[in-house]
Design an enzyme around this catalytic site. Structure first.
Site, PDB file in Angstrom:
ATOM      1  N   LYS A  56      38.870  37.147  37.157  1.00  0.00           N
ATOM      2  CA  LYS A  56      38.270  36.322  38.210  1.00  0.00           C
ATOM      3  C   LYS A  56      36.757  36.252  38.023  1.00  0.00           C
ATOM      4  O   LYS A  56      36.098  37.252  37.724  1.00  0.00           O
ATOM      5  CB  LYS A  56      38.615  36.907  39.582  1.00  0.00           C
ATOM      6  CG  LYS A  56      38.146  36.062  40.774  1.00  0.00           C
ATOM      7  CD  LYS A  56      38.575  36.723  42.085  1.00  0.00           C
ATOM      8  CE  LYS A  56      38.145  35.920  43.311  1.00  0.00           C
ATOM      9  NZ  LYS A  56      38.582  36.570  44.573  1.00  0.00           N
ATOM     10  N   SER A 115      41.331  33.686  47.630  1.00  0.00           N
ATOM     11  CA  SER A 115      40.333  33.058  46.781  1.00  0.00           C
ATOM     12  C   SER A 115      40.571  33.270  45.296  1.00  0.00           C
ATOM     13  O   SER A 115      39.914  32.648  44.453  1.00  0.00           O
ATOM     14  CB  SER A 115      38.951  33.587  47.141  1.00  0.00           C
ATOM     15  OG  SER A 115      38.859  34.991  46.875  1.00  0.00           O
ATOM     16  N   SER A 160      43.091  37.968  49.382  1.00  0.00           N
ATOM     17  CA  SER A 160      42.790  37.086  48.257  1.00  0.00           C
ATOM     18  C   SER A 160      43.494  37.417  46.959  1.00  0.00           C
ATOM     19  O   SER A 160      43.380  36.663  45.990  1.00  0.00           O
ATOM     20  CB  SER A 160      41.268  37.056  48.021  1.00  0.00           C
ATOM     21  OG  SER A 160      40.624  36.346  49.053  1.00  0.00           O
TER      22      SER A 160
END
Length: 222
Positions: free
Chosen positions: A81, A156, A180
């Site tokens: 990420k 996210s 997330s």
């Protein structure tokens, strides 16, 4: 074994083939990079693709495997990420504010994987500064769910979940402050884990809420 079949392997399946030398880390990496090249125009799960460095890391992993100096994740391709710092690779947190920022160090979670000779393929898209739950709020572009391009992948950490569900890697890293990792794992049909707070180092993680942020994995099975 075809490139698509290699990219579809779970970590433990790939580990067995790597240890028996039926497959090389370079072959696994090339298979995932091939998937990325073909699928990314539709899924848009990634912000930075590290093809050259990934190939070098895969060759180093093969040398470690040949010498018996390998660990559980040696030669396994993964995606990170874009909220985790990566030395020499842009880290934007999905924001134009950090466009062009290249950290001089790795987040501890990333560093430990690279020391084991895991192979970093790419940085994944995300809601800007991790503030969102659909990956529609990246400053760059929205990410699509690979099972249905009209649907969101969650957020996210949606880029990490979508990329894994599309077999662009064998595992990925996300972060979870209020869901997330867990929510996009559910949306994309992969396994996600929010570890116990403090179990995984947050060093090198661009903070959303430091008292809640946690780094954790996505994988294809438990």
């Amino acid at each position: 074994m075809s490139a698509d079949a290699l990219a579809a392997l779970s970590i433990h399946e790939a580990r067995r083939l790597l240890r028996s030398r039926e497959v090389t880390a370079r072959e696994l990496t090339d298979a995932c990079l091939d998937r990325i090249q073909r699928l990314e125009p539709r899924i848009r799960a990634l912000l930075a693709i590290c093809a050259e460095s990934a190939s070098r890391q895969a060759d180093e992993a093969d040398r470690a495997l040949a010498s018996g100096e390998d660990g559980p994740l040696t030669g396994i391709p993964f995606i990170c990420k874009d909220v985790l710092c990566t030395r020499g690779i842009p880290t934007t947190c999905g924001s134009r504010m950090l466009e062009g920022f290249i950290p001089p160090y790795n987040a501890t979670a990333v560093d430990r994987l690279l020391r084991q000779h895991a192979v970093l393929l790419a940085k994944s898209n995300m809601d800007e500064f991790a503030m969102g739950s659909s990956t529609e709020h990246s400053a760059y572009y929205p990410t699509h769910n690979p099972w249905n391009l009209e649907c969101v992948p969650g957020g996210s950490s949606g880029g990490s979940a979508a990329a894994l569900a599309a077999d662009e890697a064998l595992f990925s890293l996300g972060t979870d402050t209020g869901g997330s990792i867990r929510q996009p794992a559910g949306f994309c049909g992969v396994v996600g884990l929010k570890p116990t707070y403090g179990r995984v180092s947050r060093y090198g993680l661009v903070a959303f809420a430091s008292s809640l942020d946690q780094v954790g994995p996505f994988a294809k099975d438990v």
